[in-house]
Design an enzyme around this catalytic site. Sequence first.
Site, PDB file in Angstrom:
ATOM      1  N   TYR A 243      -1.574   9.663  -3.884  1.00 41.89           N
ATOM      2  CA  TYR A 243      -1.361   8.688  -3.006  1.00 41.89           C
ATOM      3  C   TYR A 243      -1.588   7.321  -3.616  1.00 41.89           C
ATOM      4  O   TYR A 243      -0.727   6.280  -3.539  1.00 41.89           O
ATOM      5  CB  TYR A 243      -2.286   8.550  -1.581  1.00 41.89           C
TER       6      TYR A 243
ATOM      7  N   TYR B 268       3.103  -1.975  10.581  1.00 38.63           N
ATOM      8  CA  TYR B 268       1.688  -1.926  11.137  1.00 38.63           C
ATOM      9  C   TYR B 268       1.609  -2.381  12.679  1.00 38.63           C
ATOM     10  O   TYR B 268       2.590  -2.409  13.504  1.00 38.63           O
ATOM     11  CB  TYR B 268       0.536  -2.191  10.245  1.00 38.63           C
TER      12      TYR B 268
ATOM     13  N   LYS C 142       5.418   4.074   0.783  1.00 37.65           N
ATOM     14  CA  LYS C 142       5.557   5.065   1.643  1.00 37.65           C
ATOM     15  C   LYS C 142       6.775   5.640   2.261  1.00 37.65           C
ATOM     16  O   LYS C 142       7.040   6.708   2.578  1.00 37.65           O
ATOM     17  CB  LYS C 142       4.637   4.470   3.034  1.00 37.65           C
TER      18      LYS C 142
ATOM     19  N   VAL D 139       0.864  -4.448   0.715  1.00 39.35           N
ATOM     20  CA  VAL D 139      -0.355  -5.286   0.506  1.00 39.35           C
ATOM     21  C   VAL D 139      -0.160  -6.441  -0.704  1.00 39.35           C
ATOM     22  O   VAL D 139      -0.981  -6.981  -1.035  1.00 39.35           O
ATOM     23  CB  VAL D 139      -2.106  -4.846   0.649  1.00 39.35           C
TER      24      VAL D 139
ATOM     25  N   SER E  95       2.292  -0.172  -0.039  1.00 38.83           N
ATOM     26  CA  SER E  95       2.814   0.706   0.975  1.00 38.83           C
ATOM     27  C   SER E  95       4.437   0.723   0.987  1.00 38.83           C
ATOM     28  O   SER E  95       4.765   1.409   1.867  1.00 38.83           O
ATOM     29  CB  SER E  95       2.349   0.083   2.325  1.00 38.83           C
TER      30      SER E  95
HETATM   31  N1  GLN Z   1      -3.144   1.124  -1.387  1.00 37.50           N
HETATM   32  C1  GLN Z   1      -3.231   0.439  -0.311  1.00 37.50           C
HETATM   33  C2  GLN Z   1      -4.285   0.965   0.780  1.00 37.50           C
HETATM   34  O1  GLN Z   1      -4.366   2.153   0.610  1.00 37.50           O
HETATM   35  C3  GLN Z   1      -1.866   0.442   0.535  1.00 37.50           C
HETATM   36  C4  GLN Z   1      -2.037  -0.587   1.903  1.00 37.50           C
HETATM   37  C5  GLN Z   1      -0.911  -1.454   2.113  1.00 37.50           C
HETATM   38  O2  GLN Z   1      -0.191  -1.680   1.336  1.00 37.50           O
HETATM   39  N2  GLN Z   1      -0.810  -1.597   3.366  1.00 37.50           N
HETATM   40  O3  GLN Z   1      -5.021   0.513   1.244  1.00 37.50           O
END
Ligand code: GLN
Length: 312
Positions: free
Chosen positions: A193, A243, A69, A261, A66
Amino acid sequence: MQLGSIDTIVAEIAEETRTHTHRGKVADYIPPLACVPDSKFGIAVVLHDGSVHTAGDAEEPFSIQSISKVFALTLALGAVGDQLWRRVGREPSGTAFNSIVQLETEHGIPRNPFINAGAIVVCDVLLGRLQPREAIGQMLRFVRTVAGDETIAIDEAVARAEQDTGFRNMALANYMRAFGNVHAPVELVLGTYFHFCALSMSCRQLALAGRYLMDDGRADGHSVISARRARRINALMMSCGHYDNSGDFAYRIGLPGKSGVGGGILAVAPGIASIAVWSPGLNPSGNSHLGQLALERLVHRTGWSVFEPRGG
Ligand code: GLN
Protein backbone atom coordinates in the site's frame (compact mmCIF):
# COMPACT_ATOMS: atom_id res chain seq x y z
CA MET A 1 -15.66 25.47 -27.28
CA GLN A 2 -12.77 26.15 -29.63
CA LEU A 3 -10.16 23.47 -28.90
CA GLY A 4 -7.38 25.99 -29.54
CA SER A 5 -8.61 28.00 -26.60
CA ILE A 6 -7.84 25.25 -24.07
CA ASP A 7 -4.21 26.45 -23.98
CA THR A 8 -5.42 29.94 -23.07
CA ILE A 9 -7.78 28.58 -20.43
CA VAL A 10 -5.14 26.46 -18.63
CA ALA A 11 -2.62 29.33 -18.80
CA GLU A 12 -5.17 31.72 -17.28
CA ILE A 13 -6.08 29.27 -14.53
CA ALA A 14 -2.39 28.80 -13.63
CA GLU A 15 -1.92 32.56 -13.56
CA GLU A 16 -5.00 33.12 -11.37
CA THR A 17 -3.91 30.53 -8.81
CA ARG A 18 -0.36 31.93 -8.63
CA THR A 19 -1.48 34.99 -6.72
CA HIS A 20 -3.90 33.27 -4.32
CA THR A 21 -2.97 33.88 -0.69
CA HIS A 22 -5.30 31.25 0.81
CA ARG A 23 -3.56 28.08 -0.38
CA GLY A 24 -4.64 25.44 2.18
CA LYS A 25 -2.26 23.48 4.40
CA VAL A 26 0.47 21.13 3.14
CA ALA A 27 0.23 17.62 4.65
CA ASP A 28 2.86 17.17 7.33
CA TYR A 29 2.04 13.77 8.81
CA ILE A 30 4.20 12.14 6.12
CA PRO A 31 7.54 13.95 6.68
CA PRO A 32 8.78 14.25 3.05
CA LEU A 33 5.46 15.79 1.97
CA ALA A 34 5.88 18.61 4.51
CA CYS A 35 8.89 19.95 2.58
CA VAL A 36 6.97 20.63 -0.64
CA PRO A 37 6.44 24.40 -1.14
CA ASP A 38 2.79 25.47 -1.23
CA SER A 39 3.61 27.82 -4.13
CA LYS A 40 3.59 24.88 -6.57
CA PHE A 41 0.75 24.64 -9.05
CA GLY A 42 0.44 22.48 -12.15
CA ILE A 43 -2.32 21.57 -14.57
CA ALA A 44 -2.42 19.15 -17.51
CA VAL A 45 -5.34 18.42 -19.81
CA VAL A 46 -5.27 15.53 -22.28
CA LEU A 47 -8.04 15.82 -24.85
CA HIS A 48 -9.75 12.93 -26.61
CA ASP A 49 -7.68 13.65 -29.73
CA GLY A 50 -4.53 12.90 -27.69
CA SER A 51 -3.27 16.49 -27.52
CA VAL A 52 -1.75 17.55 -24.18
CA HIS A 53 -2.21 21.09 -22.78
CA THR A 54 -0.24 22.15 -19.72
CA ALA A 55 0.56 25.15 -17.56
CA GLY A 56 2.55 25.89 -14.39
CA ASP A 57 4.55 23.09 -12.75
CA ALA A 58 2.92 20.42 -14.91
CA GLU A 59 6.18 18.55 -15.58
CA GLU A 60 7.29 18.26 -11.95
CA PRO A 61 6.71 14.86 -10.31
CA PHE A 62 4.84 14.82 -6.98
CA SER A 63 3.61 12.10 -4.64
CA ILE A 64 0.29 10.90 -6.05
CA GLN A 65 -0.71 9.26 -2.74
CA SER A 66 -4.39 8.23 -2.76
CA ILE A 67 -4.82 8.80 -6.49
CA SER A 68 -3.03 5.43 -6.74
CA LYS A 69 -6.20 3.89 -5.23
CA VAL A 70 -7.85 4.25 -8.66
CA PHE A 71 -5.06 2.25 -10.32
CA ALA A 72 -5.03 -0.33 -7.50
CA LEU A 73 -8.79 -0.79 -7.88
CA THR A 74 -8.36 -1.26 -11.64
CA LEU A 75 -5.76 -3.99 -11.04
CA ALA A 76 -7.82 -5.75 -8.35
CA LEU A 77 -10.94 -5.79 -10.54
CA GLY A 78 -8.76 -7.24 -13.28
CA ALA A 79 -7.56 -9.96 -10.90
CA VAL A 80 -10.79 -11.05 -9.18
CA GLY A 81 -13.63 -9.16 -10.94
CA ASP A 82 -16.84 -8.55 -9.03
CA GLN A 83 -15.77 -10.86 -6.22
CA LEU A 84 -13.93 -7.82 -4.91
CA TRP A 85 -17.27 -6.38 -3.77
CA ARG A 86 -17.65 -9.15 -1.16
CA ARG A 87 -14.84 -7.47 0.75
CA VAL A 88 -15.30 -3.76 0.10
CA GLY A 89 -18.39 -1.59 -0.42
CA ARG A 90 -19.36 1.00 -2.99
CA GLU A 91 -20.89 3.71 -0.82
CA PRO A 92 -19.46 7.09 0.19
CA SER A 93 -18.17 6.98 3.74
CA GLY A 94 -18.89 10.53 4.88
CA THR A 95 -15.84 10.15 7.14
CA ALA A 96 -12.15 11.08 6.92
CA PHE A 97 -9.86 9.16 4.55
CA ASN A 98 -8.12 7.42 7.45
CA SER A 99 -11.14 6.89 9.71
CA ILE A 100 -11.64 3.66 11.65
CA VAL A 101 -15.12 4.34 13.14
CA GLN A 102 -17.34 2.54 10.62
CA LEU A 103 -15.24 -0.61 10.62
CA GLU A 104 -16.50 -1.76 14.00
CA THR A 105 -20.23 -1.68 13.23
CA GLU A 106 -19.67 -2.77 9.61
CA HIS A 107 -17.63 -5.85 10.56
CA GLY A 108 -14.37 -4.86 8.96
CA ILE A 109 -15.86 -4.21 5.49
CA PRO A 110 -14.69 -0.75 4.34
CA ARG A 111 -17.28 1.49 2.71
CA ASN A 112 -15.41 1.94 -0.57
CA PRO A 113 -12.02 1.30 -2.25
CA PHE A 114 -10.99 4.98 -2.14
CA ILE A 115 -10.64 5.40 1.63
CA ASN A 116 -7.50 4.02 3.25
CA ALA A 117 -9.23 0.97 4.75
CA GLY A 118 -10.71 0.09 1.36
CA ALA A 119 -7.42 0.46 -0.47
CA ILE A 120 -5.66 -1.70 2.13
CA VAL A 121 -8.18 -4.49 1.39
CA VAL A 122 -7.63 -3.95 -2.34
CA CYS A 123 -3.87 -4.47 -1.76
CA ASP A 124 -4.61 -7.62 0.23
CA VAL A 125 -6.70 -8.93 -2.68
CA LEU A 126 -3.74 -8.38 -5.03
CA LEU A 127 -1.50 -10.24 -2.57
CA GLY A 128 -3.86 -13.24 -2.84
CA ARG A 129 -2.07 -13.98 -6.12
CA LEU A 130 1.21 -12.07 -6.00
CA GLN A 131 4.16 -11.43 -3.72
CA PRO A 132 4.45 -7.75 -2.63
CA ARG A 133 7.41 -7.23 -4.96
CA GLU A 134 5.36 -8.60 -7.89
CA ALA A 135 2.30 -6.47 -7.01
CA ILE A 136 4.46 -3.34 -6.84
CA GLY A 137 6.07 -4.28 -10.16
CA GLN A 138 2.65 -4.86 -11.70
CA MET A 139 1.48 -1.43 -10.52
CA LEU A 140 4.58 0.28 -11.92
CA ARG A 141 4.17 -1.50 -15.27
CA PHE A 142 0.49 -0.56 -15.36
CA VAL A 143 0.96 3.18 -14.79
CA ARG A 144 3.92 3.30 -17.19
CA THR A 145 1.85 1.55 -19.87
CA VAL A 146 -1.33 3.63 -19.51
CA ALA A 147 0.67 6.86 -19.33
CA GLY A 148 3.01 5.75 -22.14
CA ASP A 149 5.96 6.85 -20.04
CA GLU A 150 8.69 4.48 -18.83
CA THR A 151 10.27 7.07 -16.53
CA ILE A 152 7.51 6.92 -13.87
CA ALA A 153 9.00 5.73 -10.55
CA ILE A 154 8.25 5.10 -6.90
CA ASP A 155 9.83 7.44 -4.35
CA GLU A 156 11.38 5.01 -1.87
CA ALA A 157 11.98 7.78 0.71
CA VAL A 158 8.24 8.53 0.80
CA ALA A 159 7.38 4.82 1.07
CA ARG A 160 9.86 4.42 3.96
CA ALA A 161 8.56 7.53 5.76
CA GLU A 162 5.02 6.15 5.58
CA GLN A 163 6.24 2.81 6.88
CA ASP A 164 7.81 4.60 9.85
CA THR A 165 4.85 6.87 10.67
CA GLY A 166 1.74 5.08 9.36
CA PHE A 167 0.30 4.11 12.75
CA ARG A 168 -3.30 4.73 11.72
CA ASN A 169 -2.93 2.59 8.63
CA MET A 170 -1.40 -0.14 10.81
CA ALA A 171 -4.41 0.11 13.12
CA LEU A 172 -6.82 -0.11 10.18
CA ALA A 173 -5.07 -3.13 8.70
CA ASN A 174 -4.82 -4.96 12.02
CA TYR A 175 -8.44 -4.21 12.83
CA MET A 176 -9.62 -5.60 9.50
CA ARG A 177 -7.36 -8.62 9.93
CA ALA A 178 -9.18 -9.32 13.21
CA PHE A 179 -12.44 -9.39 11.22
CA GLY A 180 -10.89 -11.75 8.67
CA ASN A 181 -10.95 -9.15 5.87
CA VAL A 182 -7.16 -8.92 5.59
CA HIS A 183 -5.51 -12.27 4.93
CA ALA A 184 -1.83 -11.60 4.21
CA PRO A 185 0.56 -10.49 6.97
CA VAL A 186 -0.22 -6.85 7.81
CA GLU A 187 3.33 -5.63 7.20
CA LEU A 188 3.32 -7.04 3.66
CA VAL A 189 -0.08 -5.53 2.85
CA LEU A 190 0.99 -2.12 4.15
CA GLY A 191 4.38 -2.29 2.45
CA THR A 192 2.52 -2.74 -0.84
CA TYR A 193 0.00 0.00 0.00
CA PHE A 194 2.72 2.50 0.95
CA HIS A 195 4.67 1.83 -2.26
CA PHE A 196 1.53 2.46 -4.34
CA CYS A 197 0.96 5.77 -2.47
CA ALA A 198 4.61 6.72 -3.06
CA LEU A 199 4.29 6.71 -6.86
CA SER A 200 5.77 9.92 -8.12
CA MET A 201 4.13 11.44 -11.20
CA SER A 202 3.78 14.81 -12.89
CA CYS A 203 0.45 16.33 -13.93
CA ARG A 204 1.28 15.42 -17.53
CA GLN A 205 1.97 11.77 -16.63
CA LEU A 206 -1.13 11.54 -14.45
CA ALA A 207 -3.46 13.06 -17.05
CA LEU A 208 -2.03 10.67 -19.65
CA ALA A 209 -2.53 7.75 -17.23
CA GLY A 210 -6.19 8.75 -16.85
CA ARG A 211 -6.94 8.39 -20.57
CA TYR A 212 -8.42 4.90 -20.16
CA LEU A 213 -11.05 6.36 -17.83
CA MET A 214 -11.80 9.19 -20.28
CA ASP A 215 -12.07 6.91 -23.32
CA ASP A 216 -14.27 4.01 -22.22
CA GLY A 217 -11.38 1.81 -21.14
CA ARG A 218 -9.01 2.59 -24.03
CA ALA A 219 -5.64 4.32 -23.98
CA ASP A 220 -3.91 5.19 -27.25
CA GLY A 221 -6.39 3.04 -29.13
CA HIS A 222 -5.57 -0.05 -26.99
CA SER A 223 -8.15 -1.63 -24.70
CA VAL A 224 -7.02 -1.47 -21.04
CA ILE A 225 -10.33 -2.44 -19.41
CA SER A 226 -13.90 -2.85 -20.63
CA ALA A 227 -16.04 0.24 -21.25
CA ARG A 228 -18.47 -0.91 -18.57
CA ARG A 229 -15.72 -1.19 -15.98
CA ALA A 230 -14.32 2.24 -16.87
CA ARG A 231 -17.78 3.77 -16.39
CA ARG A 232 -18.19 2.06 -13.05
CA ILE A 233 -14.80 3.26 -11.80
CA ASN A 234 -15.79 6.79 -12.85
CA ALA A 235 -19.05 6.41 -10.90
CA LEU A 236 -17.10 5.48 -7.77
CA MET A 237 -14.72 8.40 -8.30
CA MET A 238 -17.70 10.74 -8.49
CA SER A 239 -19.37 9.37 -5.35
CA CYS A 240 -16.34 8.49 -3.20
CA GLY A 241 -13.20 10.12 -4.66
CA HIS A 242 -12.91 12.95 -2.14
CA TYR A 243 -13.80 11.25 1.17
CA ASP A 244 -16.19 13.36 3.29
CA ASN A 245 -15.83 16.13 0.69
CA SER A 246 -17.13 13.99 -2.22
CA GLY A 247 -20.62 15.51 -2.34
CA ASP A 248 -19.20 19.02 -2.44
CA PHE A 249 -16.71 18.07 -5.18
CA ALA A 250 -19.56 16.62 -7.31
CA TYR A 251 -21.66 19.72 -6.63
CA ARG A 252 -18.94 22.21 -7.53
CA ILE A 253 -17.10 20.38 -10.32
CA GLY A 254 -19.46 17.71 -11.60
CA LEU A 255 -16.74 15.29 -12.72
CA PRO A 256 -15.41 11.96 -11.44
CA GLY A 257 -12.25 12.80 -9.52
CA LYS A 258 -9.72 11.32 -7.12
CA SER A 259 -7.49 13.27 -4.79
CA GLY A 260 -4.35 12.52 -2.81
CA VAL A 261 -2.72 14.21 0.19
CA GLY A 262 0.24 15.12 -2.04
CA GLY A 263 -2.13 17.76 -3.46
CA GLY A 264 -2.91 16.07 -6.77
CA ILE A 265 -6.34 15.46 -8.29
CA LEU A 266 -7.13 13.31 -11.32
CA ALA A 267 -10.45 14.30 -12.89
CA VAL A 268 -12.20 12.74 -15.87
CA ALA A 269 -14.57 14.34 -18.36
CA PRO A 270 -15.80 11.13 -20.08
CA GLY A 271 -15.29 11.20 -23.83
CA ILE A 272 -13.69 14.65 -23.61
CA ALA A 273 -10.62 15.00 -21.39
CA SER A 274 -8.42 13.56 -18.67
CA ILE A 275 -7.24 16.28 -16.31
CA ALA A 276 -4.60 16.42 -13.58
CA VAL A 277 -4.03 19.34 -11.23
CA TRP A 278 -1.50 19.73 -8.42
CA SER A 279 -1.27 22.22 -5.58
CA PRO A 280 0.07 20.86 -2.27
CA GLY A 281 -2.06 22.94 0.13
CA LEU A 282 -5.03 20.91 1.36
CA ASN A 283 -8.52 21.67 2.67
CA PRO A 284 -9.64 20.14 6.00
CA SER A 285 -10.71 16.90 4.26
CA GLY A 286 -7.22 16.41 2.79
CA ASN A 287 -8.02 17.49 -0.77
CA SER A 288 -6.09 20.11 -2.72
CA HIS A 289 -7.67 23.49 -2.05
CA LEU A 290 -6.45 25.29 -5.18
CA GLY A 291 -6.66 22.11 -7.23
CA GLN A 292 -10.41 22.00 -6.62
CA LEU A 293 -10.73 25.70 -7.36
CA ALA A 294 -8.80 25.27 -10.61
CA LEU A 295 -11.05 22.39 -11.69
CA GLU A 296 -14.12 24.43 -10.81
CA ARG A 297 -12.89 27.22 -13.09
CA LEU A 298 -11.94 24.81 -15.87
CA VAL A 299 -15.38 23.20 -15.86
CA HIS A 300 -17.09 26.58 -15.71
CA ARG A 301 -15.20 27.79 -18.78
CA THR A 302 -15.41 24.60 -20.83
CA GLY A 303 -18.83 23.25 -19.89
CA TRP A 304 -17.30 19.81 -19.21
CA SER A 305 -19.44 18.90 -16.18
CA VAL A 306 -21.11 15.53 -16.80
CA PHE A 307 -24.38 17.27 -15.89
CA GLU A 308 -24.09 19.79 -18.72
CA PRO A 309 -26.47 18.85 -21.57
CA ARG A 310 -24.39 17.90 -24.63
CA GLY A 311 -27.02 18.90 -27.19
CA GLY A 312 -27.34 16.88 -30.36
N1 GLN B 1 -0.54 7.46 2.05
C1 GLN B 1 -1.60 8.27 2.60
C2 GLN B 1 -2.13 7.61 3.85
O1 GLN B 1 -2.25 6.42 3.86
C3 GLN B 1 -2.69 8.41 1.58
C4 GLN B 1 -3.81 9.28 2.06
C5 GLN B 1 -4.37 10.21 1.02
O2 GLN B 1 -3.75 10.54 0.02
N2 GLN B 1 -5.55 10.68 1.31
O3 GLN B 1 -2.43 8.23 4.83
